[in-house]
Design a protein around this motif. Structure first.
Motif, PDB file in Angstrom:
ATOM      1  N   ILE A   1     -20.539 -19.707   3.944  1.00 21.17           N
ATOM      2  CA  ILE A   1     -21.676 -20.513   4.366  1.00 21.17           C
ATOM      3  C   ILE A   1     -21.389 -21.959   3.980  1.00 21.17           C
ATOM      4  O   ILE A   1     -21.171 -22.253   2.801  1.00 21.17           O
ATOM      5  N   PRO A   2     -21.382 -22.852   4.966  1.00 17.54           N
ATOM      6  CA  PRO A   2     -21.127 -24.261   4.646  1.00 17.54           C
ATOM      7  C   PRO A   2     -22.188 -24.823   3.701  1.00 17.54           C
ATOM      8  O   PRO A   2     -23.337 -24.372   3.695  1.00 17.54           O
ATOM      9  N   ASN A   3     -21.794 -25.801   2.904  1.00 13.36           N
ATOM     10  CA  ASN A   3     -22.696 -26.403   1.922  1.00 13.36           C
ATOM     11  C   ASN A   3     -23.852 -27.159   2.563  1.00 13.36           C
ATOM     12  O   ASN A   3     -24.870 -27.387   1.912  1.00 13.36           O
ATOM     13  N   ASP A   4     -23.706 -27.566   3.813  1.00 11.63           N
ATOM     14  CA  ASP A   4     -24.746 -28.386   4.439  1.00 11.63           C
ATOM     15  C   ASP A   4     -25.761 -27.574   5.236  1.00 11.63           C
ATOM     16  O   ASP A   4     -26.611 -28.130   5.914  1.00 11.63           O
ATOM     17  N   VAL A   5     -25.715 -26.251   5.162  1.00 14.21           N
ATOM     18  CA  VAL A   5     -26.631 -25.394   5.921  1.00 14.21           C
ATOM     19  C   VAL A   5     -27.673 -24.802   4.965  1.00 14.21           C
ATOM     20  O   VAL A   5     -27.343 -24.321   3.890  1.00 14.21           O
ATOM     21  N   TYR A   6     -28.947 -24.870   5.391  1.00  9.24           N
ATOM     22  CA  TYR A   6     -30.011 -24.299   4.563  1.00  9.24           C
ATOM     23  C   TYR A   6     -31.154 -23.814   5.450  1.00  9.24           C
ATOM     24  O   TYR A   6     -31.246 -24.167   6.624  1.00  9.24           O
ATOM     25  N   LEU A   7     -32.012 -22.993   4.881  1.00  8.03           N
ATOM     26  CA  LEU A   7     -33.188 -22.467   5.560  1.00  8.03           C
ATOM     27  C   LEU A   7     -34.388 -23.291   5.103  1.00  8.03           C
ATOM     28  O   LEU A   7     -34.650 -23.384   3.900  1.00  8.03           O
ATOM     29  N   ASP A   8     -35.108 -23.902   6.047  1.00  9.88           N
ATOM     30  CA  ASP A   8     -36.257 -24.736   5.654  1.00  9.88           C
ATOM     31  C   ASP A   8     -37.495 -23.864   5.418  1.00  9.88           C
ATOM     32  O   ASP A   8     -37.467 -22.643   5.583  1.00  9.88           O
ATOM     33  N   ASN A   9     -38.592 -24.507   5.049  1.00  5.63           N
ATOM     34  CA  ASN A   9     -39.830 -23.787   4.702  1.00  5.63           C
ATOM     35  C   ASN A   9     -40.460 -23.060   5.888  1.00  5.63           C
ATOM     36  O   ASN A   9     -41.239 -22.129   5.703  1.00  5.63           O
ATOM     37  N   ASP A  10     -40.146 -23.494   7.115  1.00  5.90           N
ATOM     38  CA  ASP A  10     -40.695 -22.842   8.305  1.00  5.90           C
ATOM     39  C   ASP A  10     -39.831 -21.683   8.789  1.00  5.90           C
ATOM     40  O   ASP A  10     -40.218 -20.958   9.700  1.00  5.90           O
ATOM     41  N   GLY A  11     -38.634 -21.542   8.214  1.00  4.05           N
ATOM     42  CA  GLY A  11     -37.760 -20.442   8.629  1.00  4.05           C
ATOM     43  C   GLY A  11     -36.691 -20.838   9.618  1.00  4.05           C
ATOM     44  O   GLY A  11     -36.030 -19.971  10.184  1.00  4.05           O
ATOM     45  N   PHE A  12     -36.508 -22.134   9.834  1.00  2.00           N
ATOM     46  CA  PHE A  12     -35.448 -22.617  10.719  1.00  2.00           C
ATOM     47  C   PHE A  12     -34.178 -22.864   9.914  1.00  2.00           C
ATOM     48  O   PHE A  12     -34.241 -23.230   8.741  1.00  2.00           O
TER      49      PHE A  12
ATOM     50  N   HIS B   1     -31.783 -16.412  13.621  1.00  2.00           N
ATOM     51  CA  HIS B   1     -31.169 -15.166  14.093  1.00  2.00           C
ATOM     52  C   HIS B   1     -29.755 -15.415  14.600  1.00  2.00           C
ATOM     53  O   HIS B   1     -28.823 -14.682  14.240  1.00  2.00           O
ATOM     54  N   CYS B   2     -29.567 -16.437  15.420  1.00  2.00           N
ATOM     55  CA  CYS B   2     -28.230 -16.758  15.946  1.00  2.00           C
ATOM     56  C   CYS B   2     -27.272 -17.112  14.811  1.00  2.00           C
ATOM     57  O   CYS B   2     -26.105 -16.735  14.825  1.00  2.00           O
ATOM     58  N   TRP B   3     -27.785 -17.834  13.812  1.00  2.00           N
ATOM     59  CA  TRP B   3     -26.930 -18.212  12.682  1.00  2.00           C
ATOM     60  C   TRP B   3     -26.558 -16.979  11.858  1.00  2.00           C
ATOM     61  O   TRP B   3     -25.394 -16.767  11.535  1.00  2.00           O
ATOM     62  N   ASN B   4     -27.532 -16.142  11.539  1.00  2.00           N
ATOM     63  CA  ASN B   4     -27.258 -14.987  10.688  1.00  2.00           C
ATOM     64  C   ASN B   4     -26.376 -13.944  11.371  1.00  2.00           C
ATOM     65  O   ASN B   4     -25.549 -13.314  10.719  1.00  2.00           O
ATOM     66  N   LYS B   5     -26.547 -13.773  12.664  1.00  2.00           N
ATOM     67  CA  LYS B   5     -25.803 -12.725  13.354  1.00  2.00           C
ATOM     68  C   LYS B   5     -24.454 -13.203  13.891  1.00  2.00           C
ATOM     69  O   LYS B   5     -23.475 -12.487  13.814  1.00  2.00           O
TER      70      LYS B   5
END
Length: 132
Positions: free
Chosen positions: A60-71, A84-88
């Motif tokens: 998982i790249p260091n610059d990727v995160y899940l925000d409070n809304d779930g995006f 979903h696209c990111w996780n799968k």
């Protein structure tokens, strides 16, 4: 541990020796062994490529995160991506900038729905739109 190139080199030396001894059966056996080794080398390269691809998928790249809304979000990027696209698939599929208003009495705190155009995954938010 013996390397692939050193194994081929040893085989070539053995073939040269078999030719000097004029032993056709030994030479043919060494040639078959060389062809099998080349096949194993090709298979090893394919497996290494698959391993590298899977390793990249799991990191998982260091610059990727899940925000409070779930995006899914990226640092220094205001766009929102489908979780979903990111996780799968480890793909960054853009989510729409504007959400559709939905009447959901069970989840009244998040009245806007964003639908991924790639996979149709839905994310609910309390924001009507996102700045790009």
């Amino acid at each position: 541990m013996i390397t692939f190139s050193s194994a081929i080199s040893i085989l070539k030396n053995a073939q040269t020796l078999a030719e000097k001894l004029k032993n056709r059966e030994l030479n043919d056996a060494l040639l078959s062994l060389q062809q099998e080794l080349i096949g194993l080398g090709n298979q090893n390269l394919e497996l290494k490529e698959k391993y590298d691809e899977l390793k990249k998928y799991l990191e998982i790249p260091n610059d990727v995160y899940l925000d409070n809304d779930g995006f899914i979000c990226r640092k220094n990027d205001t766009r929102k991506y489908c979780p979903h696209c990111w996780n799968k698939y480890r793909k960054f599929s853009l989510m729409p900038l504007e959400g559709e208003e939905v009447l959901d009495y069970l989840n009244a705190s998040k009245p806007y729905m964003y639908k991924c155009s790639a996979c149709s995954h839905e994310v609910k938010s309390n924001k009507a739109y996102f700045k790009n």
